[in-house]
Scaffold this active site. Sequence first.
Site, PDB file in Angstrom:
ATOM      1  CE  LYS B  95      -3.979   1.913   2.875  1.00  0.00           C
ATOM      2  NZ  LYS B  95      -4.669   1.540   4.044  1.00  0.00           N
ATOM      3  CB  SER B 171      -7.868   3.621   3.062  1.00  0.00           C
ATOM      4  OG  SER B 171      -7.276   2.837   3.892  1.00  0.00           O
ATOM      5  CB  SER B 195      -8.178   0.688   6.003  1.00  0.00           C
ATOM      6  OG  SER B 195      -8.868   2.053   6.085  1.00  0.00           O
TER       7      SER B 195
END
Lengths: 482, 528
Positions: B95, B171, B195
């Site tokens: 990420k 996210s 997330s």
Amino acid sequence: MNDYEAVIGLETHIQLNTTTKIFCACKADSWFDPPNTNICPVCTGMPGVLPVLNKAAVEKGVVLAAAMHAELRPLSYFDRKNYFYPDLPKGYQISQYDQSLAFGGYLDLPVPAANGQPAYIRKVSIHKLHLEEDAGKTKNAGHERLIDFNRCGVPLVEMVTGPDLRSPDEAAQYLIRLRQLLRWLGVSEADMEKGHLRCDANVSIRPRGATYLNPKTEIKNVNSIEAVRSAIEKEIERQIREVEAGHRIEAWTLEWDEEAGVLRKMRSKETEADYRYFREPDLLPIRLDDAWKADILKALPELPLVRRQRFMNAYGLPEYDADILTSERNLSDYFESAVKAYGSDPKRVSNYLMNDVLRMLNETSKTADRLRLTPAYLAEIIKLADAGTVNTSTAKSLLQKVEESGMAPGEIVAAEGLAKVSDDSAIRAVCLEVLAESPKEVESYKAGKVTLIGWFVGQVMKKMRGKADPTLARTILEELLA
Amino acid sequence: MELCDIPAYELSLLLRQRQISAEEVTRACLERIAAVDGRSGALDAGSLTPEDEQKVHAFITITRERALNQARTVDQKLAAGEDPGLLAGIPFTTKDIFSVRGTPSTAASRILANYTAPYTATPVARMEAAGAVMLGKVNLDEFTYGSSNESTAFQPAPRNPWNPAHVPGGSSGGSASSVAAGEAALSLGTDTAGSIRQPAAFCGVVGVKPTYGRVSRYGLIAFGSSLDCPGPVARNVVDAALMLQTIAGADPRDSTAAKVPVPDYLAQLEGGVKGLRIGLSPDYFRIAFPDPQTGEYREQSLPMDIESPVLRAAEVLASLGAEIVEDVPMPNTRYGIPAYFVISRVEAASNLHRYDGVKYGYRTRQPIDDLTKLYRQTRNEGFGLQPKLRILMGMYVSAAQYSAQYYQRALRVRTLIRRDFEQAFDRSGKHRLDALLTPTTPTTAFKMGAVYGDSVLMQYADQLTVPANHAGIPGLSLPGGLDADRLPVGIQLLGPDFSEDVLLRIGRAYELATETEDWRKVKPMVLR
Ligand SMILES: [Zn+2]
């Protein structure tokens, strides 16, 4: 001035002399280093970094707090103080807010006699004592603003006094005693010129005898004890002028211009800035359990003012001697060791220290613990002088010789034949020699210029390289010249 | 089956037997990326083409050469008979909220678009030290602020491989979609309110939010520092365990990283669930939210498609010997979102202070000679809508005059939520649970554009996941079936501090027991 009294509080920032910074492994002191050389992702606040607490900073903070008689919290927290400034790379300073390392505390400040006023003790309370990280340095260079991050993350203790000081002299005395204490404890180099000890002063005035507090001004950027004294003096004068002229004192922040010797207004302070403090989530609380605390405070030495009093009580030293001998921890330790080795009459040891050893320290810019003239050697030299083995001037030159060679005084005396000659016949022979070589002076003496006796003694001493007992030499010379 | 579709654990066996090479695996993944990912996220990307709408768009940066070099190093070690590490040759994505030395580390924000990290985050460093091959940095909501991934400044935003008209969740949307689409076997995500677990649920993969402090946060660009947890996204429980094994453990660079020893997750993985007490709570089968007009709490039950996979999982686990405990009260669950709103925003606003245009990242191009104006203009241009909303709210609720009313109160709520869990897991309490079994999300993946912009409603998507972040406890989301639209449904397991081993064991038991079920044979749309 007589109708008013000053009310002064000092806000000090003390740079702890740890090897590394408070939250990263960078070197803490950058005084001699070019800008931005002692930095890393952590202290420059790169995205994603985390602080890791340097235990040594906590330990030094604990020592200082204990020495200030502050109460140590078993559990204390770091908080974020949020504000924007280019030399604050994270946009917040990691500090301590409502649950800091310690609270309370005081310093019993001895104020020396002056202007016909007797000496007295001023109790100065400590309002705030916490750990925090330093910010960087900003320098304006023409149209550009240069930032040095070296100082970011240097460990500081912020220590704030109550409004307890009543004169510029008291403020200066406080800083002198604080500097002495910091060095004594070994927690800071406390050099104001290098920013190890920084001071802002809060100043207000009120009618003498009043107990309320008037609006205060804050003086920033004072970089020496003398500057603190002068800036506060100037500000008290200004406030009196304003009040006498019927004006109100406004809560300004003032800046001391060292070169011009004047205060300049930086800003008005209508409202307190909101730093939106909250607990620093990236650090665990400091758990100062009893074992750790005991371990840290094991090394807490007798404090300078306590030792000063003890030197007066236990050794019968005058205040003047006690003050000087406790100006530095090394020196006072040296004195005590020397007294112990000497075995009696501390004042005699003090005299040697105050007259000769101190000069030696100043000339060599050494600290007492670095002298090759150890306390034991000093005691031995004084004993040699007491026993009449060497005369006083030889004793003094011995101090220097021991320091230069590192040899024991006894060895030097033996090797160089410095022992005082008390043998009548040896001195008599030299006296005869001197008189034979100085017919003119003998004539003058006999004509009535008896003060020449000193000159004759000097000649004898010179020939005997200082070893002669001068009293004996004088007696013999007077006899021969009679 | 293509190499890129083989899960990590099997890949590592094949690699060690030298039946395949790490370079072959890496190339297979790069080919899959070329086939399904479409253009990578970029600033000022222009409007979407019809082709864009069919692609996954998981990546911001593909580190092709770096990956191939890492793969070759692994192959050399294997050839030389050296130990190449637990994850040798396993491809993964990171990420883009983690710093990786020498790579753009953007947080999916314009303000960091030109920033290259000078150091590597601890979890990434541990993956690479174990021989894993990083394929690139994947997309996310800007600074992780969102639950759909649409708020990224790097468009096109990631899409759900099961149906590209739907969001992948957020996210960690790039993480979940890259794993679901076979672009990588594993991904490193972060979970602040759900997330990792929510996008894992939306994309039909496994996501672990470890105990707070189980995995170091060093190098993770902070959102809510007291809530953020790095964790694995994987295709199955075994792979998740393998990855957690690699990244967990104390870190001298993160003092909040726990010094608790890391158990051998793999060794206990197939220990079964016999005797474990697994709870169900009515408070996790409804959504409670304050009415925007009146402020009164309203309740809404969950769709059957969400509820039934959880109940079925309970039956499966019961049949394997677990004891199902019903009606466990978790009364403070409903306050999780409001408290999160306050706490995370106070921390976020402070964490965003450092992006000021002075040191790195974006600086306004307008000629400005005043410092405050420089800050304002830079931050106005550099931050997207979500960071701005968070800064505004964070500044408001932490202001001296409001802090007691909001921030301090939210912290007390947080304590109450933690207490719900402590009571449920209390060894000598009434329920004595080893784990709580819940839905991961109140809905399956919603359509792109459907909820975005309505920040409050978007937040309630996290209602079932955020309590674990408040409490600091671990959570695991794993696929539990498909809804009527053939979109994945996630089921969640929550356990006491450092019980990842137990959660993984339960997950693995469920996975094995349902291995041959029909829904498991359905592939994501982009792979059909
Ligand atoms: Zn540093």
